[in-house]
Enzyme design. Structure first.
Site, PDB file in Angstrom:
ATOM      1  N   SER A 291       3.413   1.293  -4.393  1.00 32.91           N
ATOM      2  CA  SER A 291       4.802   1.105  -4.810  1.00 32.91           C
ATOM      3  C   SER A 291       4.977   1.644  -6.211  1.00 32.91           C
ATOM      4  O   SER A 291       4.119   1.435  -7.082  1.00 32.91           O
ATOM      5  CB  SER A 291       5.186  -0.379  -4.773  1.00 32.91           C
ATOM      6  OG  SER A 291       6.465  -0.579  -5.333  1.00 32.91           O
ATOM      7  N   SER A 292       6.102   2.310  -6.442  1.00 35.50           N
ATOM      8  CA  SER A 292       6.407   2.796  -7.785  1.00 35.50           C
ATOM      9  C   SER A 292       6.831   1.662  -8.706  1.00 35.50           C
ATOM     10  O   SER A 292       6.898   1.826  -9.922  1.00 35.50           O
ATOM     11  CB  SER A 292       7.523   3.840  -7.721  1.00 35.50           C
ATOM     12  OG  SER A 292       8.744   3.242  -7.294  1.00 35.50           O
ATOM     13  N   GLN A 293       7.112   0.490  -8.142  1.00 34.39           N
ATOM     14  CA  GLN A 293       7.613  -0.622  -8.947  1.00 34.39           C
ATOM     15  C   GLN A 293       6.582  -1.107  -9.964  1.00 34.39           C
ATOM     16  O   GLN A 293       6.949  -1.573 -11.042  1.00 34.39           O
ATOM     17  CB  GLN A 293       8.055  -1.766  -8.034  1.00 34.39           C
ATOM     18  CG  GLN A 293       9.276  -1.401  -7.186  1.00 34.39           C
ATOM     19  CD  GLN A 293       9.671  -2.507  -6.231  1.00 34.39           C
ATOM     20  OE1 GLN A 293       8.959  -3.489  -6.070  1.00 34.39           O
ATOM     21  NE2 GLN A 293      10.815  -2.349  -5.591  1.00 34.39           N
TER      22      GLN A 293
ATOM     23  N   SER B 206       7.944   7.353  -4.061  1.00 35.98           N
ATOM     24  CA  SER B 206       9.258   6.985  -4.601  1.00 35.98           C
ATOM     25  C   SER B 206       9.463   7.508  -6.022  1.00 35.98           C
ATOM     26  O   SER B 206       9.921   6.785  -6.914  1.00 35.98           O
ATOM     27  CB  SER B 206       9.439   5.462  -4.569  1.00 35.98           C
ATOM     28  OG  SER B 206       9.212   4.949  -3.284  1.00 35.98           O
TER      29      SER B 206
ATOM     30  N   ASP C 218      13.818   3.337   1.086  1.00 37.05           N
ATOM     31  CA  ASP C 218      14.778   2.272   1.344  1.00 37.05           C
ATOM     32  C   ASP C 218      15.853   2.672   2.353  1.00 37.05           C
ATOM     33  O   ASP C 218      16.608   1.816   2.821  1.00 37.05           O
ATOM     34  CB  ASP C 218      15.439   1.819   0.040  1.00 37.05           C
ATOM     35  CG  ASP C 218      14.533   0.892  -0.762  1.00 37.05           C
ATOM     36  OD1 ASP C 218      13.473   0.496  -0.232  1.00 37.05           O
ATOM     37  OD2 ASP C 218      14.883   0.558  -1.908  1.00 37.05           O
TER      38      ASP C 218
ATOM     39  N   LYS D 295       6.836  -4.188   1.525  1.00 35.66           N
ATOM     40  CA  LYS D 295       8.126  -4.572   0.937  1.00 35.66           C
ATOM     41  C   LYS D 295       8.407  -6.041   1.299  1.00 35.66           C
ATOM     42  O   LYS D 295       7.479  -6.829   1.456  1.00 35.66           O
ATOM     43  CB  LYS D 295       9.223  -3.649   1.461  1.00 35.66           C
ATOM     44  CG  LYS D 295       9.028  -2.193   1.087  1.00 35.66           C
ATOM     45  CD  LYS D 295       9.213  -1.945  -0.396  1.00 35.66           C
ATOM     46  CE  LYS D 295       9.153  -0.471  -0.734  1.00 35.66           C
ATOM     47  NZ  LYS D 295       9.381  -0.207  -2.169  1.00 35.66           N
TER      48      LYS D 295
ATOM     49  N   ARG E 138      17.430  -5.364   4.326  1.00 29.87           N
ATOM     50  CA  ARG E 138      17.629  -4.035   4.917  1.00 29.87           C
ATOM     51  C   ARG E 138      17.490  -4.069   6.440  1.00 29.87           C
ATOM     52  O   ARG E 138      18.099  -3.251   7.130  1.00 29.87           O
ATOM     53  CB  ARG E 138      16.672  -3.032   4.284  1.00 29.87           C
ATOM     54  CG  ARG E 138      16.873  -2.933   2.780  1.00 29.87           C
ATOM     55  CD  ARG E 138      16.612  -1.562   2.225  1.00 29.87           C
ATOM     56  NE  ARG E 138      16.803  -1.584   0.784  1.00 29.87           N
ATOM     57  CZ  ARG E 138      17.997  -1.535   0.172  1.00 29.87           C
ATOM     58  NH1 ARG E 138      19.091  -1.431   0.894  1.00 29.87           N
ATOM     59  NH2 ARG E 138      18.090  -1.577  -1.140  1.00 29.87           N
TER      60      ARG E 138
ATOM     61  N   LYS F 158      20.707 -10.811  -1.095  1.00 28.40           N
ATOM     62  CA  LYS F 158      19.821 -10.270  -2.132  1.00 28.40           C
ATOM     63  C   LYS F 158      20.458  -9.089  -2.849  1.00 28.40           C
ATOM     64  O   LYS F 158      20.322  -8.942  -4.066  1.00 28.40           O
ATOM     65  CB  LYS F 158      18.482  -9.857  -1.523  1.00 28.40           C
ATOM     66  CG  LYS F 158      17.527  -9.243  -2.532  1.00 28.40           C
ATOM     67  CD  LYS F 158      16.148  -9.011  -1.969  1.00 28.40           C
ATOM     68  CE  LYS F 158      15.226  -8.467  -3.043  1.00 28.40           C
ATOM     69  NZ  LYS F 158      13.839  -8.293  -2.570  1.00 28.40           N
TER      70      LYS F 158
END
Length: 271
Positions: free
Chosen positions: A13-15, A41, A160, A187, A233, A258
C-alpha cells in the site's frame, strides 16, 4: 521521532509511505525512505507530495525509489485551501451510463484533478463511452453501440475504482480482465476475493487471480443479497448492478458513511 533511514515495501500500500512522508518534517533529523519494491498507487504519493509542498515542505526524491524529508514546519499558504471533490466517489456515477445508457454530468470536478482515480474515465472510453470535459464538470455518455466492450486493464495506479469496473464488466459484450490490484486484498476487506464471491452470487461467471479477476458477460442476473464486508466500495459498486436489474439487495448499506454518507440519496437522483 529521531529521524534516520528506513526501507519499506511499496507493493502492499502506498499509504505507509504517505504516512511517513507527512510526519517526517517533525523528526529531529532528516528522514530517508527507500522502497524495496515497485510502488503501487503512485498517484496517491504524488498527491501527498504536492499538498505537502503547498504547505511549505519540500521533498527530495529519486523517482519512486527513495525520498528524503528534512526537519521543517508546515506553513499555512493562504487563508482558504480548496479541497478537490472525490474522484473515487465520482466513478460510480461516471459508470452508470456504461450500463444504463443515457448521460450523467458530474459537477465540481475536472480532468486536471491530482487524484489518480480520474483516469477511470479512460477505461470507460476504452469500453465505448464518450467523455466530455469542461472546466468544472465531466459528462459521460453511454456507448454508441448496444453495449460496452470488455477491456484488459492494469489498475495498480487506480485500485479504488477496480470494484466499479467489476460491477459494470458483466454488461460488456466480451470478457474484462482486471490486473495489478493484489494490493486491494489488504484494504477494508480482501476486495479481490469479496468482489468475485459477490459477482458469483449474482450469477456472473468470474475467475479470481492473484492480482485481479476475469469477468465474463452475463445475460441473466439472479436476485442476490450482496454482502459488503463493511466495505463502502463494495456497497457503492454493486449498487450499479441494481440500476439495471431487480432483486439486488445491499446488506449493511450504512457502511458508505465512511466516505459518502448520502450515496444512496444521490444515486436515487439518477432515476
Amino acid at each position: 521521532m529521531k529521524g534516520g533511514k528506513t526501507k519499506i515495501a511499496g507493493d502492499i500500500s502506498s499509504q505507509f509511505l504517505s504516512a511517513l512522508l507527512m510526519t517526517a518534517p517533525y523528526a529531529q533529523s532528516p528522514i530517508e525512505v527507500e522502497l524495496t519494491t515497485d510502488l503501487n498507487s503512485k498517484p496517491y504519493v504524488d498527491m501527498t507530495i504536492s499538498i505537502m509542498k503547498d504547505f511549505g515542505v519540500e521533498i527530495e526524491r529519486s523517482g519512486y525509489k527513495s525520498f528524503k524529508v528534512s526537519p521543517s514546519n508546515y506553513q499555512l499558504p493562504i487563508t482558504n485551501y480548496p479541497i478537490e471533490s472525490d474522484a473515487s466517489a465520482a466513478s460510480y456515477f461516471f459508470a452508470a451510463p456504461a450500463i444504463c445508457g443515457g448521460t450523467v454530468k458530474v459537477e465540481n470536478i475536472s480532468r486536471k484533478s491530482v487524484q489518480g482515480d480520474i483516469a477511470f474515465l479512460d477505461v470507460l472510453k476504452q469500453m465505448g463511452c464518450e467523455v466530455e470535459e469542461a472546466d468544472n464538470s465531466i459528462t459521460v455518455y453511454g456507448p454508441q453501440g448496444s453495449s460496452i466492450v470488455g477491456v484488459d486493464v492494469d489498475m495498480r495506479d487506480i485500485p479504488d475504482t477496480a470494484q466499479t469496473l467489476a460491477a459494470i464488466a458483466p454488461f460488456a459484450s466480451s470478457p474484462t480482465r482486471i490486473r495489478g490490484i493484489a494490493s486491494a486484498r489488504v484494504k477494508e476487506t480482501d476486495r479481490v476475493s469479496a468482489t468475485c464471491v459477490e459477482l458469483d452470487t449474482a450469477g456472473v461467471r468470474v475467475e479470481e487471480h492473484e492480482d485481479g479477476m476475469t469477468i465474463h458477460p452475463c445475460q441473466t442476473f439472479q436476485p442476490a443479497n450482496i454482502q459488503t464486508y463493511n466495505d463502502h466500495r463494495m456497497a457503492m459498486a454493486f449498487s450499479l448492478i441494481g440500476l439495471r436489474f431487480d432483486g439486488v439487495t445491499i446488506e449493511n448499506p450504512s457502511c458508505v458513511s465512511k466516505t459518502f454518507p448520502n450515496f444512496f440519496e444521490v444515486l436515487e437522483t439518477l432515476r
